[in-house]
Enzyme design. Structure first.
Site, PDB file in Angstrom:
ATOM      1  N   GLU A   7       7.799   3.283  14.585  1.00  0.00           N
ATOM      2  CA  GLU A   7       8.612   3.725  13.450  1.00  0.00           C
ATOM      3  C   GLU A   7       8.514   5.242  13.383  1.00  0.00           C
ATOM      4  O   GLU A   7       7.488   5.817  13.738  1.00  0.00           O
ATOM      5  CB  GLU A   7       8.077   3.109  12.161  1.00  0.00           C
ATOM      6  CG  GLU A   7       8.156   1.597  12.173  1.00  0.00           C
ATOM      7  CD  GLU A   7       7.852   0.972  10.818  1.00  0.00           C
ATOM      8  OE1 GLU A   7       6.794   1.265  10.252  1.00  0.00           O
ATOM      9  OE2 GLU A   7       8.703   0.210  10.333  1.00  0.00           O
TER      10      GLU A   7
ATOM     11  N   CYS B 119      -3.529   1.307   6.844  1.00  0.00           N
ATOM     12  CA  CYS B 119      -3.810   0.717   8.162  1.00  0.00           C
ATOM     13  C   CYS B 119      -4.407   1.741   9.110  1.00  0.00           C
ATOM     14  O   CYS B 119      -5.037   1.375  10.093  1.00  0.00           O
ATOM     15  CB  CYS B 119      -2.524   0.189   8.787  1.00  0.00           C
ATOM     16  SG  CYS B 119      -1.746  -1.039   7.784  1.00  0.00           S
TER      17      CYS B 119
ATOM     18  N   ASN C 296       0.809  -1.230   0.000  1.00  0.00           N
ATOM     19  CA  ASN C 296       0.000   0.000   0.000  1.00  0.00           C
ATOM     20  C   ASN C 296       0.839   1.277   0.000  1.00  0.00           C
ATOM     21  O   ASN C 296       0.425   2.302  -0.513  1.00  0.00           O
ATOM     22  CB  ASN C 296      -1.040  -0.012   1.138  1.00  0.00           C
ATOM     23  CG  ASN C 296      -0.437  -0.105   2.506  1.00  0.00           C
ATOM     24  OD1 ASN C 296       0.747  -0.435   2.656  1.00  0.00           O
ATOM     25  ND2 ASN C 296      -1.217   0.150   3.525  1.00  0.00           N
TER      26      ASN C 296
ATOM     27  N   GLU D 109       4.100  -3.682  12.492  1.00  0.00           N
ATOM     28  CA  GLU D 109       3.073  -2.645  12.287  1.00  0.00           C
ATOM     29  C   GLU D 109       1.930  -3.341  11.570  1.00  0.00           C
ATOM     30  O   GLU D 109       2.010  -3.634  10.383  1.00  0.00           O
ATOM     31  CB  GLU D 109       3.685  -1.502  11.481  1.00  0.00           C
ATOM     32  CG  GLU D 109       2.927  -0.209  11.643  1.00  0.00           C
ATOM     33  CD  GLU D 109       1.972   0.019  10.497  1.00  0.00           C
ATOM     34  OE1 GLU D 109       0.783  -0.347  10.673  1.00  0.00           O
ATOM     35  OE2 GLU D 109       2.391   0.537   9.466  1.00  0.00           O
TER      36      GLU D 109
HETATM   37  C1  SIN Z   1       0.103   1.958   6.625  1.00  0.00           C
HETATM   38  O1  SIN Z   1      -1.010   1.964   6.146  1.00  0.00           O
HETATM   39  O2  SIN Z   1       0.603   0.925   7.048  1.00  0.00           O
HETATM   40  C2  SIN Z   1       0.951   3.189   6.715  1.00  0.00           C
HETATM   41  C3  SIN Z   1       0.193   4.417   6.624  1.00  0.00           C
HETATM   42  C4  SIN Z   1       1.023   5.647   6.738  1.00  0.00           C
HETATM   43  O3  SIN Z   1       2.240   5.643   6.881  1.00  0.00           O
HETATM   44  O4  SIN Z   1       0.396   6.688   6.691  1.00  0.00           O
END
Ligand code: SIN
Length: 490
Positions: free
Chosen positions: A467, A293, A161, A259
């Site tokens: 992170e 996510c 993604n 994550e």
């Molecule tokens: C993710 O969807 O895992 C990361 C989203 C983000 O860094 O904004």
């Protein structure tokens, strides 16, 4: 529109993998096709590597480690800064590669390249600031120091993604700390990763410090998790796979950053600024077609503001344009594959069957199963699948609530604990709700939480570790207690 042959001409679309500074194929010559999610066309191939290639990459990273860790922090940071510059200089090409393999609109892909680069710059700085400390000793002839040392060879397994940012968010702190890495990018979006690898070499990062192994996840993941040489694994992806990798890593007691999935609540209280809440919901929900996510999965809206919020959200959703991410004006691209669009359609059908109603959707359908139609659903209830599962698509289900206690209870009623958002202008409520939400990240009056200077990560089923931010580099450092005894003349 840049076609795959034009992308090849840029020299950054690479169809081999990077091991010990050399570009190579799989030992048996096997390849996998990489397809464009907007058209289904094959962009090119990648090596279908397995355990032998993963082991070769681990060996290359292990060989490069001693010299890399001996370099000064400033030296490593200077190389990271050169990488950062090259990423920005090639942002147009990198964004075109990303849109071709991932589908997100070009403007978003371009934004992600900037976001990815920001981690490289940030961790170049953090690497220069790694410091230990001295501890008062129990006797006068002893000195005790706590020193920080790189963990060693690290593995990074990254998702489709965010094909660039999830790599730099792991690799930049690892390199800044003095670790070397083996990256396994998603086989759906490997080209952005390989292009970043090419730029890393061009920046002067030595052979073997960054290695990239492409192919299907099972064999490569097993080699990375079971190797005693790999001292740390960082993974972004589903909770199911995260738990599997954790089990596989148990025998070698690896450090882990995981994550994982989320089920983000987005709360709008009666006293909120409705326009700000709608803008935040749009940014959080529809970024990357809802395939993040941290995207708002469940929108809880208080009775008094519900109808105004839904009307304005509906207006904004009707203005979205679904299509090929390379086309002018497109704001929502395709989903990554057929399984993703099927899941979204199932969530909507389940909700409608259980009493939800469609409040808004853009006119017209693309007529193509690769694209999901954005939709606002009202009268959502906790028994619907979209209340407990990550939809990972452009569906905004609105649940009504009466009071703060009910809203917080609904928001926390999930095993996940990644991102959460709430909108209020009441100072007292801001503290109360901010402290009551059981999530690793809380956004008050904002729909954006991801930025290089802030720690990103979850609790509960959303994973381990952080992170970004100051914390991001700690994941790649060990603390050594260095006792110096028998000192004379003190
Ligand atoms: C993710 O969807 O895992 C990361 C989203 C983000 O860094 O904004």
């Amino acid at each position: 529109m840049l076609m795959s042959r034009d992308l090849r001409a840029t020299g950054l679309l690479v169809e081999t993998m990077l091991i010990g500074g050399a570009w190579r194929g799989a030992g048996d010559g096997a390849t996998l096709d990489v397809t464009d999610p907007a058209t289904g066309a094959v962009i090119g191939t990648i090596p279908a590597a397995g355990a032998p290639e993963a082991e070769a990459a681990i060996a290359a990273a292990a060989e490069a480690f001693p010299a890399w860790r001996r370099r000064t922090a400033d030296d490593r940071a200077t190389l990271l800064e050169a990488w950062h510059r090259l990423i920005l200089d090639h942002a147009d090409t990198l964004a075109a590669i990303m849109t071709a393999e991932q589908g997100k609109p070009l403007a978003e892909a371009w934004g992600e390249i900037g976001y990815a680069a920001s981690f490289v710059k940030w961790f170049a700085g953090e690497g220069r600031r790694i410091a230990g400390h001295m501890i008062p000793a129990p006797t006068t002839d002893r000195r005790i120091l706590a020193t920080r040392e790189p963990v060693g060879v690290c593995a990074a397994i990254t998702p489709w993604n965010f094909p660039a940012a999830m790599i730099t968010r792991k690799v930049a702190p690892a390199l800044a700390a003095g670790c070397t890495v083996v990256i396994k990018p998603s086989e759906l979006t490997p080209y952005t990763a390989l292009a970043l690898g090419k730029l890393a070499l061009r920046a002067g990062i030595p052979a073997g410090v960054v290695n990239i192994v492409t192919g299907l996840p099972q064999a490569i993941g097993a080699a990375l998790t079971t190797s005693p040489v790999v001292r740390k694994l960082s993974f972004t992806g589903s909770t199911r796979v995260g738990a599997l990798l954790m089990r596989q890593s148990a025998d070698t007691l690896k450090r882990l950053s995981l994550e994982l999935g989320g089920n983000a609540p987005f709360l709008v209280f009666d006293d909120a600024d409705v326009d700000a809440a709608v803008a935040g919901a749009m940014a959080s929900k529809f970024r990357n077609a809802g395939q993040t996510c941290v995207c708002a999965n469940r929108l809880f809206v208080q009775d008094g503001i519900h109808d105004r919020f839904v009307a304005k959200l509906g207006e904004a959703v009707r203005a979205l344009r679904v299509g090929d991410g390379r086309d002018e004006g497109v704001t929502v691209g395709p989903l990554i594959n057929a399984a993703a669009t099927t899941k979204v359609a199932e969530h909507v059908a389940d909700a409608l069957a259980k009493g939800a109603r469609i409040a808004a959707a853009p006119d017209g359908a693309t007529g193509d199963a690769r694209f999901a139609r954005p939709v606002v659903l009202i009268d959502a209830t906790p028994d619907m699948r979209l209340a407990s599962e990550e939809t990972f698509g452009p569906v905004a289900p609105v649940f009504r609530f009466r009071d703060e206690a009910e809203a917080v209870a609904l928001a926390n009623a999930t095993p996940f604990g990644l991102a959460s958002y709430f909108y209020t202008n009441d100072l007292h409520r801001a503290w109360r709700v901010g402290e009551a939400l059981e999530f690793g990240m809380v956004g008050l009056n904002t729909g954006a939480l991801a930025m290089e200077m802030a720690p990103f990560g979850g609790i509960k089923a959303s994973g381990l570790g952080r992170e970004g931010g100051r914390e991001g580099i700690d994941e790649y450092l060990e603390t050594k207690a260095f006792h110096w005894g028998g000192l004379k003349g003190l």
